[in-house]
Design an enzyme around this catalytic site. Structure first.
Site, short mmCIF file in Angstrom:
data_model
loop_
_atom_site.label_atom_id
_atom_site.label_comp_id
_atom_site.label_asym_id
_atom_site.label_seq_id
_atom_site.Cartn_x
_atom_site.Cartn_y
_atom_site.Cartn_z
N GLY A 89 1.08 -0.99 -0.12
CA GLY A 89 0.01 0.52 -0.03
C GLY A 89 0.78 1.19 0.19
N ASP A 90 2.14 0.83 -0.22
CA ASP A 90 3.51 1.98 -0.34
C ASP A 90 3.97 2.02 -0.94
OD1 ASP A 90 4.20 5.56 0.73
OD2 ASP A 90 2.64 5.14 2.58
#
Length: 443
Positions: free
Chosen positions: A247-248
């Protein structure tokens, strides 16, 4: 039988793949792999892999045995197939944590007994909240000669409980990383699946001689701040042959946060990132934004990125100070991205109001070449700082195809000086000089 099998498996890890053109280039020799003469199993200490029994005592007792009854050459701790639920635990020097095929080391969802540790001095506080921070699930502080490897067993952080606390703003301290090494050296992480980290996945900080190879790192794209691998104020780090979908940022090189990172003054240097692929709503290969100790001598090559926010992202800010220099990124493929290349001086937040807004970062000597992108909405954005322009930004052989229909301007630039050659779409005037200068010696 177990000893013989593990010997073969570990010896094979150190081999280089051979192609028709010869050996594939590798930096894995940064850390020599040591043969362990002593082997123990977590089941020797009462470990039960039923997914329900809490195995904290077993892991801590096994590692106590490694630490206090050392064997020449170190000890291998074997985790057989099964799901081993546990609270966080610390590793020790001269050990290998070996996960068999089908072995899962799973973090408990109960955060009430999760240990708190001091903030990193180069950050001055927890990255998310003032005060301390939760210890990483698997932690090593001041250790050397440590290996985490196996037959693609899994380390599962069960991060959803932490993500929900972040979303609901009920966190009391900064979330734990999945694996963190602090002030450590000669670390190998290979052939393991990491999933559902509460925060950053693999975080070597104040470390030297670190190799991460053949790992898979997985987290949902909506999981907050689940960076893949974040070398932080570390040197001689080798990241190769891995798949990351989180997610990053997939890989983010860091070196401390504003006045605390400036005071601590430990750079990240000599970082190699090679043959990494993956997907993220944020960046593929990133530097920053916490770069206050300086980042230099970074090579990223043969990178394949899909369904990305940004392909390559170099980011800093007023108050960061430090420097980003001698960065090379080459042979990068980007498919489906909002932005191909971004180099910006307005990224990230500050730890407190004590940062010095006049502490300006220096960004100098960034070469990006041999980049091919398809379905990239905007080719690039390069925005330096008015009082500290980015210099020697060199772009070569870059082709970033857009999508049909209305588009934003392909490039947006300000406060930057550099050179471009065979870049499509053609970049901004600041990179169109006929004077190559320091960009002339690219290869």
């Amino acid at each position: 039988m177990l000893l013989g099998f593990l010997t073969v498996a570990l010896v094979c890890f150190s081999c280089w793949f051979v192609s028709g053109e010869g050996e594939v280039v590798s930096c894995s020799s940064t850390v020599p792999l040591r043969y362990r003469t002593d082997n123990i199993s977590i089941t020797d200490f009462g470990g039960v892999g039923d997914g329900r029994t809490l195995n904290t005592k077993a892991f801590r007792e096994a590692i106590y045995r490694v630490q206090h009854l050392p064997r020449e050459g170190g000890t291998l701790l074997y985790v057989p197939p099964g799901v081993y639920l546990t609270e966080p635990f610390n590793l020790t020097s001269h050990m290998t944590l070996y996960l068999a095929a089908g072995a899962v080391i799973m973090a408990t969802k109960d955060s009430s007994n999760w240990p708190l540790i001091a903030p990193l001095p180069s950050y001055g506080r927890g990255r998310e909240l003032p005060g301390g921070r939760y210890m990483s699930f698997i932690h090593g502080d001041g250790v050397q000669d440590v290996v985490i490897t196996g037959e693609n067993g899994t380390i599962d952080g069960q991060g959803d409980v932490w993500w929900n606390m972040w979303r609901q703003r009920t966190l009391q301290f900064t979330r734990p990383n999945l694996v963190e090494f602090v002030n450590s050296r000669d670390i190998i992480i290979s052939n393991v699946i990491f999933k559902n980290s509460p925060f950053w996945n693999i975080h070597p900080v104040y470390c030297s001689n670190v190799v991460v190879r053949f790992v898979t790192i997985l987290a949902p794209h909506d999981s907050p701040n689940t960076d893949g691998i974040d070398p932080d104020s570390s040197s001689s780090v080798c990241i190769e042959d891995s798949y990351i979908s989180t997610g990053d940022d997939l890989v983010a090189v860091k070196s401390g946060w504003d006045e605390y990172g400036i005071a601590y003054g430990r750079p990240s240097s000599d970082i190699t990132i090679r043959r990494v692929s993956g997907s993220s709503p944020f960046a593929g290969i990133a530097i920053g934004s916490e770069t206050s100790g300086g980042v230099e001598n970074v090579l990223a090559e043969h990178i394949n990125l899909y369904n990305m926010g940004i392909g390559i992202n170099i980011k800093t800010n007023n108050g960061r100070g430090g420097y980003i220099k001698n960065i090379t990124m080459s042979h990068v493929y980007i498919e489906d991205a909002r932005k191909g290349i971004k180099i910006s001086g307005d990224a990230g937040d500050h730890p407190d109001d004590k940062f010095d807004p006049n502490a300006l970062p220096v960004v100098k000597g960034v070469t990006i070449k041999n980049v091919w992108g398809v379905k990239v909405l905007q080719a690039g954005l390069i925005q330096g700082l008015r009082n500290s322009p980015f210099t020697e930004i060199c772009l070569y052989d870059i082709n970033l195809h857009g999508v049909a229909g209305p588009r934003t301007p392909p490039w947006k630039c300000s406060d930057v000086f550099g050179f471009a050659h065979q870049v499509s779409p053609w970049p901004c005037a600041e990179l169109s000089s006929n004077q190559q200068g320091s960009c002339a010696n690219y290869s």
